[in-house]
Motif scaffolding. Structure first.
Motif, PDB file in Angstrom:
ATOM      1  N   GLY A   1       0.865  -1.202   0.024  1.00  0.00           N
ATOM      2  CA  GLY A   1       0.112  -0.071  -0.021  1.00  0.00           C
ATOM      3  C   GLY A   1       0.723   1.380   0.086  1.00  0.00           C
ATOM      4  O   GLY A   1       0.317   2.395   0.405  1.00  0.00           O
ATOM      5  N   ILE A   2       2.083   1.186  -0.526  1.00  0.00           N
ATOM      6  CA  ILE A   2       2.869   2.265  -0.520  1.00  0.00           C
ATOM      7  C   ILE A   2       2.833   2.995  -2.011  1.00  0.00           C
ATOM      8  O   ILE A   2       2.980   2.378  -2.832  1.00  0.00           O
ATOM      9  N   GLN A   3       2.570   4.271  -2.045  1.00  0.00           N
ATOM     10  CA  GLN A   3       2.395   5.065  -3.094  1.00  0.00           C
ATOM     11  C   GLN A   3       3.691   5.237  -3.831  1.00  0.00           C
ATOM     12  O   GLN A   3       4.814   5.628  -3.280  1.00  0.00           O
TER      13      GLN A   3
ATOM     14  N   VAL B   1      10.153   7.232  -4.957  1.00  0.00           N
ATOM     15  CA  VAL B   1      10.534   7.267  -6.512  1.00  0.00           C
ATOM     16  C   VAL B   1      11.460   6.208  -6.692  1.00  0.00           C
ATOM     17  O   VAL B   1      12.519   5.977  -5.910  1.00  0.00           O
ATOM     18  N   ILE B   2      11.130   5.244  -7.601  1.00  0.00           N
ATOM     19  CA  ILE B   2      11.897   4.005  -8.044  1.00  0.00           C
ATOM     20  C   ILE B   2      12.527   4.366  -9.257  1.00  0.00           C
ATOM     21  O   ILE B   2      11.578   4.636 -10.317  1.00  0.00           O
ATOM     22  N   CYS B   3      13.864   4.758  -9.206  1.00  0.00           N
ATOM     23  CA  CYS B   3      14.337   5.464 -10.715  1.00  0.00           C
ATOM     24  C   CYS B   3      15.473   4.340 -11.231  1.00  0.00           C
ATOM     25  O   CYS B   3      16.304   3.971 -10.422  1.00  0.00           O
TER      26      CYS B   3
ATOM     27  N   THR C   1       9.499  15.931 -12.055  1.00  0.00           N
ATOM     28  CA  THR C   1       8.866  14.439 -11.660  1.00  0.00           C
ATOM     29  C   THR C   1       9.377  14.005 -10.411  1.00  0.00           C
ATOM     30  O   THR C   1       8.421  13.766  -9.305  1.00  0.00           O
ATOM     31  N   ILE C   2      10.692  13.992  -9.876  1.00  0.00           N
ATOM     32  CA  ILE C   2      11.008  13.435  -8.721  1.00  0.00           C
ATOM     33  C   ILE C   2      10.805  14.274  -7.489  1.00  0.00           C
ATOM     34  O   ILE C   2      10.081  13.678  -6.511  1.00  0.00           O
ATOM     35  N   LEU C   3      11.056  15.526  -7.437  1.00  0.00           N
ATOM     36  CA  LEU C   3      10.954  16.382  -6.304  1.00  0.00           C
ATOM     37  C   LEU C   3       9.456  16.498  -5.996  1.00  0.00           C
ATOM     38  O   LEU C   3       9.083  16.259  -4.697  1.00  0.00           O
ATOM     39  N   PRO C   4       8.512  16.725  -6.933  1.00  0.00           N
ATOM     40  CA  PRO C   4       7.037  16.791  -6.499  1.00  0.00           C
ATOM     41  C   PRO C   4       6.690  15.619  -5.975  1.00  0.00           C
ATOM     42  O   PRO C   4       5.785  15.498  -4.992  1.00  0.00           O
ATOM     43  N   ALA C   5       7.040  14.362  -6.677  1.00  0.00           N
ATOM     44  CA  ALA C   5       6.574  13.107  -6.086  1.00  0.00           C
ATOM     45  C   ALA C   5       7.049  12.941  -4.459  1.00  0.00           C
ATOM     46  O   ALA C   5       6.326  12.366  -3.800  1.00  0.00           O
ATOM     47  N   LEU C   6       8.195  13.075  -4.218  1.00  0.00           N
ATOM     48  CA  LEU C   6       8.703  13.079  -3.058  1.00  0.00           C
ATOM     49  C   LEU C   6       7.928  14.176  -1.971  1.00  0.00           C
ATOM     50  O   LEU C   6       7.895  13.626  -0.863  1.00  0.00           O
ATOM     51  N   GLN C   7       8.008  15.286  -2.480  1.00  0.00           N
ATOM     52  CA  GLN C   7       7.178  16.209  -1.426  1.00  0.00           C
ATOM     53  C   GLN C   7       5.660  15.728  -1.428  1.00  0.00           C
ATOM     54  O   GLN C   7       5.089  16.116  -0.338  1.00  0.00           O
TER      55      GLN C   7
END
Length: 206
Positions: free
Chosen positions: A31-33, A91-93, A80-86
């Motif tokens: 259940g982790i986004q 983030v799986i890159c 992409t990355i920073l908005p997702a983390l915030q």
């Protein structure tokens, strides 16, 4: 930032895509986004630069490769990355800064000290967030290239010779020795399930 940033590294054919998909399946179960992304790429502009970067019909010098990578990375981070983390997402890159040191710093520049300093300086200037953990999938070069050859025609980077990828491997080993707390070596030999269990043990998800 409350999300976690995990990158995967390795030479060609080590099984990054399979390992990333297995991890994403586990995150879904828990259940982790998360978002799954890649470099070069991961945003509209960065994907356009990726197409240029990997185009076999182009001749691109080593300095231009580095600058293309950082231009794509800057857009990828901010779009992409920073908005997702915030937003609290993981983030799986597939690849990040360590690949630039390995492929350009070692592959192209043979580990030249000045080239490595340039890459480190660009990282300090334009990369406000490094991965929380990097999983280096370590596999014999020839085994990996044999696997990669079964995927279809090579792109501009994959078409380099074995000596190039041996230098790339040295670059990944260099990064691992320099950042042992962040970069974890994963033995990529064996079945996908065996590799996934090694990754699980490092991430301690269960």
């Amino acid at each position: 930032m409350t999300g976690k940033f995990i990158s995967f590294e390795g030479t060609e054919g080590v099984g990054k895509t399979t390992a990333i998909n297995a991890l994403c399946d586990k995150l879904t179960t828990l259940g982790i986004q998360f978002i799954k992304t890649r470099e070069p790429g991961g945003s509209v502009l960065a994907e356009e630069l990726r197409a240029i970067f990997l185009d076999k019909t182009r001749t691109i010098d080593a300095d231009t490769e580095i600058l293309l990578m950082f231009a794509a990375r800057a857009d990828h981070l901010h779009q992409t990355i920073l908005p997702a983390l915030q937003a609290g997402k993981w983030v799986i890159c597939d690849r990040f800064c360590d690949s630039t040191m390995a492929y350009q710093g070692f592959g192209r520049y043979f580990g030249d000290a000045q080239a490595m300093i340039k890459i480190e300086q660009l990282t300090q200037l334009f990369v406000p967030k490094l991965p929380d953990i990097t999983l280096w999938l370590d596999l014999d070069i020839k085994t990996g290239m044999s696997r990669a050859g079964k995927r279809g025609a090579f792109d501009r980077m994959e078409a380099n010779d074995i000596a190039f990828f041996e230098r790339v491997y040295q670059g990944l080993a260099y990064q691992h020795s320099k950042y042992p707390a962040r970069i974890k070596r994963i033995d990529a030999a064996g079945t996908p399930d065996e590799v996934a269990k090694r990754i699980d043990a490092v991430l301690d998800l269960f």
